[in-house]
Design an enzyme around this catalytic site. Structure first.
Site, PDB file in Angstrom:
ATOM      1  N   ARG A   1       0.714  -7.588   6.354  1.00 27.83           N
ATOM      2  CA  ARG A   1      -0.083  -8.602   7.051  1.00 27.83           C
ATOM      3  C   ARG A   1      -1.195  -9.189   6.188  1.00 27.83           C
ATOM      4  O   ARG A   1      -1.360 -10.392   6.103  1.00 27.83           O
ATOM      5  CB  ARG A   1      -0.706  -7.999   8.327  1.00 27.83           C
ATOM      6  CG  ARG A   1       0.313  -7.605   9.372  1.00 27.83           C
ATOM      7  CD  ARG A   1      -0.310  -6.739  10.434  1.00 27.83           C
ATOM      8  NE  ARG A   1      -0.844  -5.490   9.868  1.00 27.83           N
ATOM      9  CZ  ARG A   1      -1.392  -4.507  10.567  1.00 27.83           C
ATOM     10  NH1 ARG A   1      -1.486  -4.619  11.870  1.00 27.83           N
ATOM     11  NH2 ARG A   1      -1.827  -3.419   9.971  1.00 27.83           N
TER      12      ARG A   1
ATOM     13  N   LYS B   1       8.481   7.956  15.516  1.00 25.71           N
ATOM     14  CA  LYS B   1       9.321   8.407  14.398  1.00 25.71           C
ATOM     15  C   LYS B   1      10.602   9.079  14.907  1.00 25.71           C
ATOM     16  O   LYS B   1      11.656   8.951  14.271  1.00 25.71           O
ATOM     17  CB  LYS B   1       8.538   9.336  13.465  1.00 25.71           C
ATOM     18  CG  LYS B   1       7.399   8.648  12.711  1.00 25.71           C
ATOM     19  CD  LYS B   1       7.891   7.546  11.739  1.00 25.71           C
ATOM     20  CE  LYS B   1       6.780   6.988  10.869  1.00 25.71           C
ATOM     21  NZ  LYS B   1       7.212   5.919   9.961  1.00 25.71           N
TER      22      LYS B   1
ATOM     23  N   VAL C   1       3.394 -11.203   6.901  1.00 20.56           N
ATOM     24  CA  VAL C   1       3.987 -11.270   8.250  1.00 20.56           C
ATOM     25  C   VAL C   1       3.704  -9.963   8.971  1.00 20.56           C
ATOM     26  O   VAL C   1       3.577  -8.909   8.342  1.00 20.56           O
ATOM     27  CB  VAL C   1       5.511 -11.560   8.176  1.00 20.56           C
ATOM     28  CG1 VAL C   1       6.295 -10.378   7.664  1.00 20.56           C
ATOM     29  CG2 VAL C   1       6.056 -11.974   9.534  1.00 20.56           C
TER      30      VAL C   1
ATOM     31  N   TYR D   1       2.802   9.009  17.359  1.00 20.10           N
ATOM     32  CA  TYR D   1       3.478   8.906  16.053  1.00 20.10           C
ATOM     33  C   TYR D   1       4.824   9.625  16.088  1.00 20.10           C
ATOM     34  O   TYR D   1       5.840   9.100  15.611  1.00 20.10           O
ATOM     35  CB  TYR D   1       2.543   9.495  14.986  1.00 20.10           C
ATOM     36  CG  TYR D   1       2.976   9.277  13.561  1.00 20.10           C
ATOM     37  CD1 TYR D   1       2.867   8.033  12.965  1.00 20.10           C
ATOM     38  CD2 TYR D   1       3.477  10.329  12.803  1.00 20.10           C
ATOM     39  CE1 TYR D   1       3.241   7.836  11.640  1.00 20.10           C
ATOM     40  CE2 TYR D   1       3.854  10.146  11.478  1.00 20.10           C
ATOM     41  CZ  TYR D   1       3.738   8.895  10.905  1.00 20.10           C
ATOM     42  OH  TYR D   1       4.110   8.705   9.590  1.00 20.10           O
TER      43      TYR D   1
ATOM     44  N   SER E   1       0.836  -1.211   0.000  1.00 25.94           N
ATOM     45  CA  SER E   1       0.000   0.000   0.000  1.00 25.94           C
ATOM     46  C   SER E   1       0.871   1.262   0.000  1.00 25.94           C
ATOM     47  O   SER E   1       2.050   1.226   0.376  1.00 25.94           O
ATOM     48  CB  SER E   1      -0.870  -0.016   1.272  1.00 25.94           C
ATOM     49  OG  SER E   1      -1.668   1.133   1.373  1.00 25.94           O
TER      50      SER E   1
HETATM   51  N1  NAP Z   1       1.145   9.112   4.347  1.00 33.02           N
HETATM   52  C1  NAP Z   1       1.856  10.093   4.903  1.00 33.02           C
HETATM   53  O1  NAP Z   1       1.463  11.272   4.871  1.00 33.02           O
HETATM   54  C2  NAP Z   1       3.190   9.777   5.536  1.00 33.02           C
HETATM   55  C3  NAP Z   1       4.053  10.848   5.831  1.00 33.02           C
HETATM   56  C4  NAP Z   1       5.304  10.578   6.369  1.00 33.02           C
HETATM   57  C5  NAP Z   1       5.679   9.273   6.608  1.00 33.02           C
HETATM   58  N2  NAP Z   1       4.831   8.259   6.322  1.00 33.02           N
HETATM   59  C6  NAP Z   1       5.273   6.888   6.587  1.00 33.02           C
HETATM   60  O2  NAP Z   1       5.336   6.200   5.355  1.00 33.02           O
HETATM   61  C7  NAP Z   1       5.118   4.803   5.586  1.00 33.02           C
HETATM   62  C8  NAP Z   1       4.029   4.323   4.643  1.00 33.02           C
HETATM   63  O3  NAP Z   1       2.838   5.038   4.918  1.00 33.02           O
HETATM   64  P1  NAP Z   1       1.614   5.043   3.907  1.00 33.02           P
HETATM   65  O4  NAP Z   1       0.962   6.353   4.044  1.00 33.02           O
HETATM   66  O5  NAP Z   1       2.069   4.542   2.603  1.00 33.02           O
HETATM   67  O6  NAP Z   1       0.660   3.974   4.643  1.00 33.02           O
HETATM   68  P2  NAP Z   1      -0.350   2.866   4.106  1.00 33.02           P
HETATM   69  O7  NAP Z   1      -0.793   3.161   2.720  1.00 33.02           O
HETATM   70  O8  NAP Z   1      -1.377   2.708   5.182  1.00 33.02           O
HETATM   71  O9  NAP Z   1       0.559   1.544   4.065  1.00 33.02           O
HETATM   72  C9  NAP Z   1       1.027   0.969   5.248  1.00 33.02           C
HETATM   73  C10 NAP Z   1       1.572  -0.406   4.919  1.00 33.02           C
HETATM   74  O10 NAP Z   1       2.131  -0.963   6.108  1.00 33.02           O
HETATM   75  C11 NAP Z   1       1.609  -2.289   6.279  1.00 33.02           C
HETATM   76  N3  NAP Z   1       1.591  -2.606   7.699  1.00 33.02           N
HETATM   77  C12 NAP Z   1       0.954  -1.944   8.692  1.00 33.02           C
HETATM   78  N4  NAP Z   1       1.142  -2.560   9.858  1.00 33.02           N
HETATM   79  C13 NAP Z   1       1.939  -3.643   9.600  1.00 33.02           C
HETATM   80  C14 NAP Z   1       2.461  -4.684  10.403  1.00 33.02           C
HETATM   81  N5  NAP Z   1       2.218  -4.762  11.716  1.00 33.02           N
HETATM   82  N6  NAP Z   1       3.240  -5.615   9.807  1.00 33.02           N
HETATM   83  C15 NAP Z   1       3.493  -5.563   8.469  1.00 33.02           C
HETATM   84  N7  NAP Z   1       3.016  -4.602   7.666  1.00 33.02           N
HETATM   85  C16 NAP Z   1       2.238  -3.666   8.233  1.00 33.02           C
HETATM   86  C17 NAP Z   1       0.212  -2.228   5.651  1.00 33.02           C
HETATM   87  O11 NAP Z   1      -0.331  -3.481   5.288  1.00 33.02           O
HETATM   88  P3  NAP Z   1      -1.196  -4.387   6.335  1.00 33.02           P
HETATM   89  O12 NAP Z   1      -2.127  -3.464   7.050  1.00 33.02           O
HETATM   90  O13 NAP Z   1      -1.892  -5.387   5.466  1.00 33.02           O
HETATM   91  O14 NAP Z   1      -0.215  -5.039   7.237  1.00 33.02           O
HETATM   92  C18 NAP Z   1       0.519  -1.400   4.427  1.00 33.02           C
HETATM   93  O15 NAP Z   1       1.098  -2.213   3.433  1.00 33.02           O
HETATM   94  C19 NAP Z   1       4.754   4.672   7.064  1.00 33.02           C
HETATM   95  O16 NAP Z   1       5.908   4.297   7.777  1.00 33.02           O
HETATM   96  C20 NAP Z   1       4.327   6.075   7.449  1.00 33.02           C
HETATM   97  O17 NAP Z   1       4.514   6.333   8.820  1.00 33.02           O
HETATM   98  C21 NAP Z   1       3.593   8.473   5.792  1.00 33.02           C
END
Ligand code: NAP
Length: 277
Positions: free
Chosen positions: A43, A164, A69, A160, A21
């Protein structure tokens, strides 16, 4: 950068946590577009299968595997990486798995803190511990997706930001230990970008968080992924993707008082607080 001499090239194998994702999936898409074999790790098996199918549909001959996982389970993560490495040597681990819990400190349940620490911080530690015996020394790479929220405080992000900030400190310490072994450690600190995580956050976030976070304009996820992949080629150890977030972050570092003033003003304009019905 994709020609002779690029680190990112056909034949490499990347394992991307959170690869089903958002940013993890976009990074995977760009890597398979350059011939890299990618294992998506998350997961939910159905989400993993859909993501893998999308990559195969977008990129001809994409070498995509999936592995379900939970990164917060250290033993399961060790088993997963041992299995992956036995099948295909791993060149790079990209840690993008993460969750969000936002709200007023007084109203957030204790589990918000443990869940976010378990996945966003310990999940990354677990994956690195598990991959290290299998990464080439020298030559392996580790990429940790942190956040601008790991460099500064943000209203509503007490769990958060804590996770981080821990990840930023951990990554900067780990780099000193890995560099002598020839392993590159990259820290990526994006500002907010559109993803399923932010879509869910938007449904419940406090107005103060929205105002404070969006002081910095969103950057397209494609740009964040492109700058992340570029760091593998250039060897840059810290990236704040997007010109404006990079400038704002430099400004906040050089003039912290000004950064806090802007944040306070943004919050004050919409302040409601935890007492609101
Ligand atoms: N979006 C933002 O604005 C933003 C800004 C700065 C940093 N980030 C960081 O960028 C990263 C990606 O964020 P995103 O916005 O792309 O989020 P996202 O679309 O919600 O994707 C999160 C991914 O992490 C997986 N995940 C969550 N919990 C997990 C677990 N316990 N074990 C294994 N996989 C797990 C999810 O799949 P499952 O739920 O199926 O496990 C999913 O594939 C994160 O670290 C986030 O903190 C995001």
């Amino acid at each position: 950068m994709s020609g002779v001499g690029s680190w990112v090239r056909a034949g490499r194998h990347a394992v991307v946590t959170g690869g089903s994702s958002g940013l993890g999936l976009e990074i995977s898409r760009q890597l398979v577009g350059r011939g890299v074999g990618v294992t998506l790790l998350a997961r939910d098996e159905a989400k993993l299968a859909t993501a893998a199918q999308a990559l195969r549909a977008q990129v001809a001959d994409a070498a995509v595997r999936t592995r379900s996982v939970d990164v917060s389970d250290p033993d399961a993560v060790v088993d997963a990486f041992a299995g992956l490495a036995a099948d295909h040597p791993i060149d790079v681990l990209i840690n993008s798995a993460g969750i969000m819990r936002e709200g007023y400190f007084e109203t957030l349940p204790a589990a918000a803190f443990t869940d976010v620490m378990d996945i966003n911080f310990f999940g990354t530690v677990n994956a690195i511990r598990a991959v290290l015996p299998h990464l080439p020394h020298p030559g392996g790479r580790i990429v940790n997706i942190a956040s601008l929220a790991g460099l500064t405080g943000v209203f509503g992000y007490t769990p958060y930001c804590a996770a981080k900030h821990a990840l930023v400190g951990f990554t900067n310490a780990l780099r000193f230990e890995m560099e002598p072994q020839g392993i590159g450690v990259h820290l990526i600190c994006p500002g907010e970008f559109d993803s399923p995580l932010v879509e869910a956050l938007d449904a419940t976030r406090t107005p103060e968080n929205r105002a404070h976070t969006l002081t910095i304009p969103k950057v397209p996820v494609e740009t964040i992924a492109r700058e992340t992949v570029a760091a593998l080629d250039s060897g840059r150890d810290q990236v704040i993707p997007g010109r404006v977030p990079a400038l704002v972050s430099t400004g906040q570092r050089l003039l912290p008082a000004a950064g806090k003033l802007v944040g306070r003003r943004k919050v004050a304009q919409v302040y409601r607080g935890p007492g609101h019905p």
